[in-house]
Design a protein around this motif. Sequence first.
Motif, PDB file in Angstrom:
ATOM      1  N   TRP A   1       0.848  -1.366   0.222  1.00 30.60           N
ATOM      2  CA  TRP A   1       0.174  -0.159   0.396  1.00 30.60           C
ATOM      3  C   TRP A   1       0.691   1.012  -0.081  1.00 30.60           C
ATOM      4  CZ3 TRP A   1      -4.588  -0.076  -0.828  1.00 30.60           C
ATOM      5  CH2 TRP A   1      -5.715   1.280  -1.002  1.00 30.60           C
ATOM      6  N   VAL A   2       0.495   2.333  -0.262  1.00 27.62           N
ATOM      7  CA  VAL A   2       1.075   3.442  -0.578  1.00 27.62           C
ATOM      8  C   VAL A   2       0.387   4.425   0.088  1.00 27.62           C
ATOM      9  CG1 VAL A   2       2.637   2.563  -2.206  1.00 27.62           C
ATOM     10  CG2 VAL A   2       0.494   4.377  -3.162  1.00 27.62           C
ATOM     11  N   GLU A   3       0.676   5.585   1.259  1.00 30.12           N
ATOM     12  CA  GLU A   3      -0.094   6.989   1.718  1.00 30.12           C
ATOM     13  C   GLU A   3       0.635   8.178   1.551  1.00 30.12           C
ATOM     14  OE1 GLU A   3      -2.941   5.206   5.362  1.00 30.12           O
ATOM     15  OE2 GLU A   3      -0.729   6.207   5.890  1.00 30.12           O
ATOM     16  N   LEU A   4      -0.545   9.310   1.453  1.00 29.55           N
ATOM     17  CA  LEU A   4       0.380  10.449   1.532  1.00 29.55           C
ATOM     18  C   LEU A   4      -0.281  11.170   2.761  1.00 29.55           C
ATOM     19  CD1 LEU A   4       1.547  12.815   0.239  1.00 29.55           C
ATOM     20  CD2 LEU A   4      -0.539  13.123  -1.719  1.00 29.55           C
ATOM     21  N   PHE A   5       0.540  11.912   3.319  1.00 28.77           N
ATOM     22  CA  PHE A   5      -0.212  12.748   3.951  1.00 28.77           C
ATOM     23  C   PHE A   5       0.226  13.899   3.697  1.00 28.77           C
ATOM     24  CE2 PHE A   5       0.651   9.203   7.304  1.00 28.77           C
ATOM     25  CZ  PHE A   5      -0.148   9.504   8.147  1.00 28.77           C
ATOM     26  N   THR A   6      -0.807  15.151   3.458  1.00 32.12           N
ATOM     27  CA  THR A   6      -0.340  16.059   3.394  1.00 32.12           C
ATOM     28  C   THR A   6      -1.111  17.538   3.890  1.00 32.12           C
ATOM     29  OG1 THR A   6      -1.305  17.181   0.786  1.00 32.12           O
ATOM     30  CG2 THR A   6      -2.957  15.715   1.656  1.00 32.12           C
ATOM     31  N   THR A   7      -0.655  18.483   3.327  1.00 27.92           N
ATOM     32  CA  THR A   7      -1.726  19.646   4.185  1.00 27.92           C
ATOM     33  C   THR A   7      -2.377  20.232   3.844  1.00 27.92           C
ATOM     34  OG1 THR A   7      -0.282  21.085   3.412  1.00 27.92           O
ATOM     35  CG2 THR A   7       0.532  20.488   5.539  1.00 27.92           C
ATOM     36  N   ASP A   8      -3.240  19.463   2.322  1.00 29.83           N
ATOM     37  CA  ASP A   8      -4.698  20.169   1.777  1.00 29.83           C
ATOM     38  C   ASP A   8      -4.956  19.241   0.647  1.00 29.83           C
ATOM     39  OD1 ASP A   8      -6.025  21.386  -0.426  1.00 29.83           O
ATOM     40  OD2 ASP A   8      -4.773  23.089  -0.141  1.00 29.83           O
ATOM     41  N   ALA A   9      -5.879  18.433   1.637  1.00 28.56           N
ATOM     42  CA  ALA A   9      -6.532  16.757   1.099  1.00 28.56           C
ATOM     43  C   ALA A   9      -7.051  17.465  -0.754  1.00 28.56           C
ATOM     44  CB  ALA A   9      -7.192  16.075   1.491  1.00 28.56           C
ATOM     45  N   ALA A  10      -7.746  18.648  -0.838  1.00 29.42           N
ATOM     46  CA  ALA A  10      -8.176  18.690  -2.091  1.00 29.42           C
ATOM     47  C   ALA A  10      -7.743  18.955  -2.947  1.00 29.42           C
ATOM     48  CB  ALA A  10      -9.281  19.927  -1.517  1.00 29.42           C
ATOM     49  N   MET A  11      -6.431  19.326  -2.322  1.00 28.33           N
ATOM     50  CA  MET A  11      -5.321  20.033  -3.754  1.00 28.33           C
ATOM     51  C   MET A  11      -4.720  19.009  -3.482  1.00 28.33           C
ATOM     52  SD  MET A  11      -1.691  19.995  -4.020  1.00 28.33           S
ATOM     53  CE  MET A  11      -1.374  20.223  -2.113  1.00 28.33           C
ATOM     54  N   ALA A  12      -4.546  18.514  -3.237  1.00 28.47           N
ATOM     55  CA  ALA A  12      -3.463  16.749  -3.065  1.00 28.47           C
ATOM     56  C   ALA A  12      -4.233  15.491  -4.342  1.00 28.47           C
ATOM     57  CB  ALA A  12      -3.297  16.540  -1.889  1.00 28.47           C
ATOM     58  N   LYS A  13      -5.658  16.092  -3.750  1.00 26.76           N
ATOM     59  CA  LYS A  13      -6.721  15.228  -5.084  1.00 26.76           C
ATOM     60  C   LYS A  13      -6.865  15.666  -6.261  1.00 26.76           C
ATOM     61  CE  LYS A  13     -10.688  14.434  -1.930  1.00 26.76           C
ATOM     62  NZ  LYS A  13     -11.244  14.417  -1.193  1.00 26.76           N
ATOM     63  N   ALA A  14      -6.916  16.774  -6.634  1.00 26.34           N
ATOM     64  CA  ALA A  14      -7.719  17.426  -7.842  1.00 26.34           C
ATOM     65  C   ALA A  14      -5.916  17.930  -8.513  1.00 26.34           C
ATOM     66  CB  ALA A  14      -7.682  18.816  -7.982  1.00 26.34           C
ATOM     67  N   PHE A  15      -4.874  17.547  -7.863  1.00 26.90           N
ATOM     68  CA  PHE A  15      -3.580  17.293  -8.213  1.00 26.90           C
ATOM     69  C   PHE A  15      -3.261  16.043  -8.665  1.00 26.90           C
ATOM     70  CE2 PHE A  15       1.645  16.070  -8.297  1.00 26.90           C
ATOM     71  CZ  PHE A  15       1.730  17.494  -9.600  1.00 26.90           C
ATOM     72  N   TYR A  16      -3.520  14.982  -7.801  1.00 28.91           N
ATOM     73  CA  TYR A  16      -3.100  13.786  -8.717  1.00 28.91           C
ATOM     74  C   TYR A  16      -3.782  13.360  -9.388  1.00 28.91           C
ATOM     75  CZ  TYR A  16       0.627  13.874  -5.407  1.00 28.91           C
ATOM     76  OH  TYR A  16       1.600  14.102  -4.939  1.00 28.91           O
ATOM     77  N   ARG A  17      -5.432  13.437  -9.611  1.00 28.61           N
ATOM     78  CA  ARG A  17      -6.553  13.483 -10.816  1.00 28.61           C
ATOM     79  C   ARG A  17      -5.650  14.047 -11.885  1.00 28.61           C
ATOM     80  NH1 ARG A  17     -11.114  13.836  -6.930  1.00 28.61           N
ATOM     81  NH2 ARG A  17     -10.855  16.103  -7.319  1.00 28.61           N
ATOM     82  N   THR A  18      -4.969  15.047 -12.244  1.00 26.44           N
ATOM     83  CA  THR A  18      -4.911  15.221 -12.813  1.00 26.44           C
ATOM     84  C   THR A  18      -3.304  14.675 -13.771  1.00 26.44           C
ATOM     85  OG1 THR A  18      -5.398  17.690 -12.471  1.00 26.44           O
ATOM     86  CG2 THR A  18      -3.778  18.057 -14.403  1.00 26.44           C
ATOM     87  N   VAL A  19      -2.379  14.476 -12.981  1.00 26.91           N
ATOM     88  CA  VAL A  19      -0.805  13.789 -12.883  1.00 26.91           C
ATOM     89  C   VAL A  19      -1.215  12.406 -14.016  1.00 26.91           C
ATOM     90  CG1 VAL A  19       1.170  13.161 -12.892  1.00 26.91           C
ATOM     91  CG2 VAL A  19      -0.194  15.187 -11.541  1.00 26.91           C
ATOM     92  N   PHE A  20      -2.336  11.706 -12.899  1.00 29.00           N
ATOM     93  CA  PHE A  20      -3.186  10.283 -12.665  1.00 29.00           C
ATOM     94  C   PHE A  20      -3.984   9.608 -13.605  1.00 29.00           C
ATOM     95  CE2 PHE A  20       0.662  10.538 -10.313  1.00 29.00           C
ATOM     96  CZ  PHE A  20       2.026   9.773 -10.918  1.00 29.00           C
TER      97      PHE A  20
END
Length: 264
Positions: A139-158
């Motif tokens: 499994w892989v896991e991301l801890f972030t300071t901005d979950a909404a941003m992270a979801k938008a960013f990684y949806r765009t990239v992957f």
Amino acid sequence: MLSTDFVPGAPNWLDLGVPDADAAVTYYSAVFGWQYRPAGPEGGYGFFVQDGRNVAGVGPLTEEGASAAWTLYFHTPDADASAKTVEQAGGSVRVEPGDVFDFGRMGQFTDPAGADFAVWQPTGSKGVEVAGAPGSLAWVELFTTDAAMAKAFYRTVFDWQCTDVPMDPGLTYTVLTPAGRGEEHAHGGLTELSPQNVAEGARPEWHPYFEVADCDASHAKAVEAGGAALVPPTDVEGIGRLAILADPWGAPFAVIKSVVPGAS
């Protein structure tokens, strides 16, 4: 669950950058029983091996001021296109895409919140040779300071599918799945760091979970060998028993004894 049936967006490689690679080999061998195989006669980068199969890479730190860390790589059919997408989405390129002999093409990036990650475009090597089995990436896991941003960013990239799962108390965990795949192919998750975590020095980062036969025993080995306990062995309903640690150089990782679907 992770497998070596890699599709675009799925984790397909990981490696450890550490100040003392020889000592790291000794440490992780004690924790997981891994062996070591050098990548070449000159030394430096090499592979953690289990039962003759590559489970991860390990090598000395190469960036000035870098700290020990596990870097997670995600499958891409085009590393150069991924680099452009990362920049367009607000991330940055740490290492420009380049060929690794005839094994594949890689690039290393940083997301807008500061979490490092990478891509692997396979040619001669698909990536890890075992996944989801004891002693390998689960499994892989991301801890972030901005979950909404992270979801938008990684949806765009992957183009990941992101499914929010409410958690107590008032927290949300987002399960990540490659595009077009069912939930049984979920490969990771992301969650937002609490203000207390940030105040205590936590920063955005990805970390790997390694499958183990016994979470408590593996946790004990990791601590006895010089690691630090961050989250003690904990049961998560429907998921398994897990613990989060840092190795002697501060690189975070986790161990998990996953629930087997249908097991009583």
